[in-house]
Design a protein around this motif. Structure first.
Motif, PDB file in Angstrom:
ATOM      1  N   GLU A   1      46.404  56.974  27.704  1.00  0.00           N
ATOM      2  CA  GLU A   1      47.628  57.273  26.969  1.00  0.00           C
ATOM      3  C   GLU A   1      47.386  58.540  26.171  1.00  0.00           C
ATOM      4  O   GLU A   1      46.311  58.721  25.622  1.00  0.00           O
ATOM      5  CB  GLU A   1      47.943  56.155  25.976  1.00  0.00           C
ATOM      6  CG  GLU A   1      48.447  54.884  26.601  1.00  0.00           C
ATOM      7  CD  GLU A   1      48.505  53.765  25.578  1.00  0.00           C
ATOM      8  OE1 GLU A   1      49.130  53.962  24.535  1.00  0.00           O
ATOM      9  OE2 GLU A   1      47.899  52.719  25.829  1.00  0.00           O
TER      10      GLU A   1
ATOM     11  N   GLN B   1      49.323  52.332  33.054  1.00  0.00           N
ATOM     12  CA  GLN B   1      48.961  52.583  31.666  1.00  0.00           C
ATOM     13  C   GLN B   1      48.700  51.269  30.925  1.00  0.00           C
ATOM     14  O   GLN B   1      47.780  51.157  30.140  1.00  0.00           O
ATOM     15  CB  GLN B   1      50.079  53.374  30.973  1.00  0.00           C
ATOM     16  CG  GLN B   1      49.647  53.929  29.642  1.00  0.00           C
ATOM     17  CD  GLN B   1      50.655  54.927  29.107  1.00  0.00           C
ATOM     18  OE1 GLN B   1      51.036  55.886  29.776  1.00  0.00           O
ATOM     19  NE2 GLN B   1      51.099  54.694  27.901  1.00  0.00           N
ATOM     20  N   ARG B   2      49.501  50.243  31.256  1.00  0.00           N
ATOM     21  CA  ARG B   2      49.305  48.937  30.645  1.00  0.00           C
ATOM     22  C   ARG B   2      47.957  48.342  31.080  1.00  0.00           C
ATOM     23  O   ARG B   2      47.272  47.674  30.314  1.00  0.00           O
ATOM     24  CB  ARG B   2      50.435  48.004  31.081  1.00  0.00           C
ATOM     25  CG  ARG B   2      50.440  46.662  30.368  1.00  0.00           C
ATOM     26  CD  ARG B   2      51.782  45.982  30.527  1.00  0.00           C
ATOM     27  NE  ARG B   2      51.945  45.396  31.835  1.00  0.00           N
ATOM     28  CZ  ARG B   2      51.830  44.088  32.069  1.00  0.00           C
ATOM     29  NH1 ARG B   2      51.543  43.264  31.105  1.00  0.00           N
ATOM     30  NH2 ARG B   2      52.009  43.615  33.286  1.00  0.00           N
ATOM     31  N   TRP B   3      47.573  48.592  32.335  1.00  0.00           N
ATOM     32  CA  TRP B   3      46.310  48.074  32.844  1.00  0.00           C
ATOM     33  C   TRP B   3      45.108  48.863  32.339  1.00  0.00           C
ATOM     34  O   TRP B   3      43.965  48.515  32.637  1.00  0.00           O
ATOM     35  CB  TRP B   3      46.295  48.107  34.379  1.00  0.00           C
ATOM     36  CG  TRP B   3      47.382  47.332  35.016  1.00  0.00           C
ATOM     37  CD1 TRP B   3      48.040  46.244  34.493  1.00  0.00           C
ATOM     38  CD2 TRP B   3      47.961  47.562  36.313  1.00  0.00           C
ATOM     39  NE1 TRP B   3      48.975  45.803  35.381  1.00  0.00           N
ATOM     40  CE2 TRP B   3      48.948  46.578  36.503  1.00  0.00           C
ATOM     41  CE3 TRP B   3      47.720  48.495  37.327  1.00  0.00           C
ATOM     42  CZ2 TRP B   3      49.709  46.515  37.674  1.00  0.00           C
ATOM     43  CZ3 TRP B   3      48.473  48.426  38.480  1.00  0.00           C
ATOM     44  CH2 TRP B   3      49.451  47.445  38.644  1.00  0.00           C
ATOM     45  N   GLY B   4      45.377  49.995  31.664  1.00  0.00           N
ATOM     46  CA  GLY B   4      44.272  50.822  31.180  1.00  0.00           C
ATOM     47  C   GLY B   4      43.637  51.658  32.280  1.00  0.00           C
ATOM     48  O   GLY B   4      42.501  52.082  32.161  1.00  0.00           O
ATOM     49  N   MET B   5      44.386  51.896  33.378  1.00  0.00           N
ATOM     50  CA  MET B   5      43.837  52.737  34.451  1.00  0.00           C
ATOM     51  C   MET B   5      44.181  54.198  34.208  1.00  0.00           C
ATOM     52  O   MET B   5      43.731  55.077  34.927  1.00  0.00           O
ATOM     53  CB  MET B   5      44.398  52.316  35.807  1.00  0.00           C
ATOM     54  CG  MET B   5      43.906  50.974  36.266  1.00  0.00           C
ATOM     55  SD  MET B   5      44.794  50.427  37.733  1.00  0.00           S
ATOM     56  CE  MET B   5      43.985  51.383  39.013  1.00  0.00           C
TER      57      MET B   5
ATOM     58  N   PRO C   1      47.063  48.561  44.591  1.00  0.00           N
ATOM     59  CA  PRO C   1      47.043  48.660  43.116  1.00  0.00           C
ATOM     60  C   PRO C   1      45.961  49.602  42.604  1.00  0.00           C
ATOM     61  O   PRO C   1      46.174  50.298  41.614  1.00  0.00           O
ATOM     62  CB  PRO C   1      46.794  47.217  42.647  1.00  0.00           C
ATOM     63  CG  PRO C   1      46.315  46.474  43.833  1.00  0.00           C
ATOM     64  CD  PRO C   1      46.850  47.175  45.042  1.00  0.00           C
ATOM     65  N   GLY C   2      44.826  49.657  43.300  1.00  0.00           N
ATOM     66  CA  GLY C   2      43.733  50.517  42.849  1.00  0.00           C
ATOM     67  C   GLY C   2      44.061  51.992  42.951  1.00  0.00           C
ATOM     68  O   GLY C   2      43.522  52.818  42.221  1.00  0.00           O
TER      69      GLY C   2
ATOM     70  N   LEU D   1      34.904  48.096  43.309  1.00  0.00           N
ATOM     71  CA  LEU D   1      36.042  47.168  43.375  1.00  0.00           C
ATOM     72  C   LEU D   1      36.216  46.659  44.805  1.00  0.00           C
ATOM     73  O   LEU D   1      36.477  45.482  45.031  1.00  0.00           O
ATOM     74  CB  LEU D   1      37.332  47.861  42.922  1.00  0.00           C
ATOM     75  CG  LEU D   1      37.473  48.161  41.436  1.00  0.00           C
ATOM     76  CD1 LEU D   1      38.850  48.721  41.145  1.00  0.00           C
ATOM     77  CD2 LEU D   1      37.220  46.912  40.622  1.00  0.00           C
TER      78      LEU D   1
ATOM     79  N   MET E   1      34.872  34.183  17.962  1.00  0.00           N
ATOM     80  CA  MET E   1      35.555  35.271  18.651  1.00  0.00           C
ATOM     81  C   MET E   1      37.063  35.045  18.605  1.00  0.00           C
ATOM     82  O   MET E   1      37.547  34.009  19.033  1.00  0.00           O
ATOM     83  CB  MET E   1      35.077  35.310  20.104  1.00  0.00           C
ATOM     84  CG  MET E   1      34.884  36.697  20.632  1.00  0.00           C
ATOM     85  SD  MET E   1      33.968  36.621  22.157  1.00  0.00           S
ATOM     86  CE  MET E   1      32.289  36.617  21.527  1.00  0.00           C
ATOM     87  N   SER E   2      37.793  35.963  18.028  1.00  0.00           N
ATOM     88  CA  SER E   2      39.239  35.754  17.909  1.00  0.00           C
ATOM     89  C   SER E   2      39.951  36.350  19.108  1.00  0.00           C
ATOM     90  O   SER E   2      39.489  37.311  19.707  1.00  0.00           O
ATOM     91  CB  SER E   2      39.761  36.391  16.626  1.00  0.00           C
ATOM     92  OG  SER E   2      39.697  37.785  16.738  1.00  0.00           O
ATOM     93  N   GLY E   3      41.076  35.773  19.442  1.00  0.00           N
ATOM     94  CA  GLY E   3      41.825  36.246  20.607  1.00  0.00           C
ATOM     95  C   GLY E   3      42.717  37.411  20.278  1.00  0.00           C
ATOM     96  O   GLY E   3      42.480  38.131  19.316  1.00  0.00           O
ATOM     97  N   GLU E   4      43.753  37.561  21.076  1.00  0.00           N
ATOM     98  CA  GLU E   4      44.679  38.657  20.875  1.00  0.00           C
ATOM     99  C   GLU E   4      46.018  38.115  20.426  1.00  0.00           C
ATOM    100  O   GLU E   4      46.431  37.045  20.846  1.00  0.00           O
ATOM    101  CB  GLU E   4      44.909  39.391  22.193  1.00  0.00           C
ATOM    102  CG  GLU E   4      43.893  40.438  22.468  1.00  0.00           C
ATOM    103  CD  GLU E   4      44.427  41.434  23.475  1.00  0.00           C
ATOM    104  OE1 GLU E   4      43.852  42.509  23.573  1.00  0.00           O
ATOM    105  OE2 GLU E   4      45.430  41.128  24.144  1.00  0.00           O
TER     106      GLU E   4
ATOM    107  N   ALA F   1      33.492  44.213  45.427  1.00  0.00           N
ATOM    108  CA  ALA F   1      33.771  42.911  44.798  1.00  0.00           C
ATOM    109  C   ALA F   1      34.775  42.128  45.637  1.00  0.00           C
ATOM    110  O   ALA F   1      34.591  40.932  45.884  1.00  0.00           O
ATOM    111  CB  ALA F   1      34.301  43.125  43.381  1.00  0.00           C
TER     112      ALA F   1
END
Lengths: 285, 271
Positions: free
Chosen positions: B270, B263-267, B185-186, B164, B1-4, B167
Motif C-alpha cells: 500500500e 492489497q488485502r492479501w498483502g501481495m 491467484p498467485g 508456493l 497472544m491476543s487476536g485481531e 507447497a
C-alpha cells in the motif's frame, strides 16, 4: 510389502531389495537406499552443467523418531528433503515409506518450508484446511480439525487473518499447523526456523518438541544449526558438502526438555561442531 | 497472544471516500485549471484552444439534446463487449501458456508476432470479412486487447513464487486445480496490470474503429465529425470525455478489485 517371501524371485528388483533388508528394518518407517541425485543445470544458449548433489545416501528412520540432518550449505540436505517430498525426481536409489516405494508427492507427507510457503490469498484457517480438503475429509470435521491445530500452535484469534499480515514466527506456526493437519506419516521440515530471529527460533523449537511429544510423528528436520539439531533430535545425521554424503551419525540420548547449558548438552554440541569442522577442513585441503 | 479486532466507523469510512475522491480528482483539476488559465489569457488562439468552460457548456447542451449520451453509451457498449471477450480469452490463454510447456512453445511466437501489429492495421482485414459492421469493430478490439493480457498473464504465472507451487504440489495439487487454486491467484497482481494495459489499448482501437468503420454513433464518430466542421470545443470535449471514462473505469473497477484482493492479501504494497 505384501509379497510372499517364497515368490520373491518374481518380484521386480526394487521389491526384492526391500524384502532382503534385515529384521532390524522391519520396524523402519522410512528407508533410504543409496540415494543419488544429479542435477542438470540448464544455463541457456546450449550450455548445461551436471552437478552431483547427493552421492549414495542410505538412511533408516524408525517410527516416531526425530532425525535432524545437518551439514554445510550446498551439501544436498535440502535436495534430499525435496526428493522425499516427491518434488524432485531422484536419479538413483530407492526410498520406502511404510514399505511403499516413494517417488510422487503425497498427502502422507507434510512439508514445512524455510520461507513458510503459505498461500497469501487464503486466511490462516483456509491455509490449514488446504490439505484437509485435498484429503477429501468430510466438511463437518473441518471445524474440529482447524480448532485443534489452531490451539496446538497457539494461533487463537488469527483464524481469519491473511498470512502476509503475520510475523515470521506466526507464519511458521501456521505452516506447521497446515502440515500437521494432514495427519502425515512423515513430517519433512526444511530449515523451518532459518529465517527467524534467535528468540522466536528458540520459542518455536520448544513448541515443536511439545507438538512432537503429543503427536509422535516421525520427523526429518534439515538444519545447519548445531544447537538446534542437538536440542531437537533423537539422532543427528551429518552430511558432507558436494557431493552430499553421510559422514557421521550421533545419537542424542538426553531427556527432554533439554537444557542447552547442561554440560552433557554442550558436550554433544561440541562433538557435532567438531565433526562438521573436520569436514570443512577436508573440503579445503 | 491476543487476536485481531476489526473496527469500522462512519467517520473513518467518510474520510476514506473523501480522500479517494480528492487524491484522484485533484491532479486532474489542477491540469484543467492550467488549461483554463492559458486559454482565458488567449495565449493560444481561442479557435484552436477554447476555454474549458466553453467546452463544458457545449457538452451540457449536447447532453440535454440527448445526442452526447447516445454517443457515450454506444462507445461504452462496444468497449465493454470487446473487453469482456478479451479478458476471458486473454487470461485463459495466458495461464495455459504459463503452465504448459507445449502451449508456451506453440503460442509465444504467435503472440509476439501479433503484439507489434497496431489494432488499426487489423481493421482493413476484419472489414473485408465482416464489412462495416459492429462485429468487425468488436472482433478487432477484442483481438488487439487480448494480446497484452495474454503476455502479462503468461509472465505472471511464470513468476509465481516457486515455493508456493512446491507447497501446492506436495499436497497433491496438479493440472487444472493447480491453475485455479495457485497459479491464477498467485499471479493476480501482474494479471490485473495486464488488464489495465489491455483496457487502455481497447479504448485506442475503439476510436480507430469508429473512424475507419464509420458507424452512426460513438465518441470517435463525434470527434471526427467535429474535425470536419472545425468545432474545436467538441474535439477537446470528446478527448476529455474519453480520458475521463477510461480513468473512471480503471479507478472504480480495477483499482477497487486490487484493493479488495491483492492489497488485502498483502501481495501488493500500500502506498
Amino acid at each position: 510389502m505384501a509379497f510372499p517371501e517364497i515368490l520373491s524371485f518374481l518380484a521386480p528388483h526394487s521389491v526384492r531389495r526391500c524384502l532382503v533388508i534385515g529384521p532390524n528394518s522391519v520396524s523402519a518407517k522410512l528407508v533410504i537406499n543409496s540415494l543419488q541425485k544429479t542435477f542438470v543445470v540448464n544455463e541457456g544458449f546450449g550450455h548445461s552443467r551436471h552437478v552431483q548433489a547427493i552421492e549414495n545416501v542410505s538412511l533408516e528412520v524408525t517410527d516416531g523418531e526425530f532425525v535432524c540432518v545437518i551439514g554445510p550449505s550446498g551439501c544436498g540436505k535440502s535436495t534430499m528433503l525435496m526428493i522425499m517430498a516427491g518434488l524432485y525426481p531422484k536419479t538413483g536409489g530407492e526410498i520406502f515409506l511404510d514399505g511403499q516405494p516413494l517417488s510422487e508427492p503425497g498427502l502422507n507427507r507434510g512439508v514445512v518450508f524455510q520461507d513458510f510457503a503459505l498461500f497469501p490469498w487464503l486466511s490462516v484457517r483456509e491455509n490449514i484446511l488446504y490439505g484437509v480438503k485435498q484429503k477429501k475429509i468430510p466438511e463437518d470435521k473441518h471445524n474440529g480439525i482447524v480448532d485443534h491445530y489452531i490451539e496446538m500452535m497457539s494461533l487463537q484469534g488469527f483464524e481469519h487473518t491473511f498470512p502476509n499480515r503475520l510475523s515470521g514466527g506466526m507464519r511458521q506456526r501456521v505452516a506447521i499447523a497446515r502440515a500437521l493437519a494432514l495427519d502425515p506419516e512423515l513430517l519433512l521440515m526444511d530449515e523451518p526456523f532459518g529465517a527467524l530471529d534467535a528468540q522466536t527460533r528458540a520459542n518455536l523449537q520448544q513448541v515443536l518438541v511439545d507438538v512432537w511429544e503429543q503427536t509422535k510423528k516421525t520427523v526429518l528436520f534439515i538444519t545447519h544449526d548445531v544447537r538446534e539439531a542437538t536440542f531437537l533430535a533423537d539422532r543427528v545425521i551429518v552430511m558432507s558438502a558436494r557431493p552430499g554424503r553421510i559422514t557421521a551419525e550421533i545419537k542424542v540420548d538426553l531427556p527432554r526438555p533439554r537444557d542447552i547449558l547442561a554440560p552433557e548438552f554442550v558436550e554433544i554440541e561440541r562433538n557435532l561442531a567438531s565433526l562438521i569442522e573436520s569436514q570443512n577442513e577436508t573440503l579445503h585441503n | 497472544m491476543s487476536g485481531e479486532t476489526t473496527t469500522t466507523s462512519w467517520k473513518a469510512k467518510a474520510e476514506f471516500y473523501f480522500r479517494a475522491v480528492l487524491e484522484n480528482l485533484l491532479p486532474i483539476a489542477i491540469l484543467l485549471g492550467i488549461w483554463e488559465f492559458v486559454s482565458w489569457n488567449e495565449w493560444v488562439p481561442p479557435q484552436l484552444f477554447p476555454r474549458i468552460l466553453t467546452i463544458f457548456f457545449d457538452m451540457v447542451e449536447e447532453i440535454t439534446d440527448g445526442v452526447l449520451l447516445t454517443h457515450i453509451g454506444t462507445s461504452i457498449v462496444r468497449l465493454l463487449i470487446s473487453v469482456f471477450f478479451a479478458l476471458i480469452a486473454g487470461t485463459i490463454i495466458g495461464i495455459v501458456m504459463g503452465a504448459s510447456r507445449t502451449f508456451e512453445w506453440m503460442l509465444v511466437p504467435v503472440v509476439n508476432f501479433f503484439s507489434v501489429i497496431p489494432g488499426i492495421a487489423l481493421f482493413p482485414a476484419t472489414i473485408l470479412f465482416w464489412g462495416l459492421t459492429e462485429q468487425a469493430v468488436v472482433i478487432t478490439i477484442s483481438f488487439a486487447t487480448s494480446i497484452p493480457i495474454i503476455l502479462n498473464t503468461w509472465v505472471g504465472v511464470k513468476t509465481v513464487n516457486e515455493t508456493l507451487v512446491h507447497a501446492a504440489r506436495s499436497m497433491e495439487t496438479k493440472g487444472l486445480a493447480l491453475l485455479l487454486k495457485v497459479l491464477l491467484p498467485g499471479s493476480l497482481p501482474v494479471v490485473i496490470a495486464g488488464w489495465r494495459i489491455g483496457i487502455a489499448r481497447a479504448w485506442r482501437v475503439l476510436l480507430a474503429g469508429e473512424l475507419l468503420a464509420s458507424p452512426e454513433m460513438g465518441l470517435g464518430v463525434r470527434i471526427f465529425d467535429a474535425q470536419e466542421t472545425l468545432n474545436s470545443a467538441v474535439i477537446y470535449g470528446g478527448i476529455i470525455i474519453i480520458g475521463f471514462l477510461g480513468f473512471a473505469m480503471e479507478r472504480l473497477v480495477l483499482r477497487s478489485l486490487e484493493v479488495a484482493t491483492v492489497q488485502r492479501w498483502g501481495m501488493m504494497r500500500e502506498l
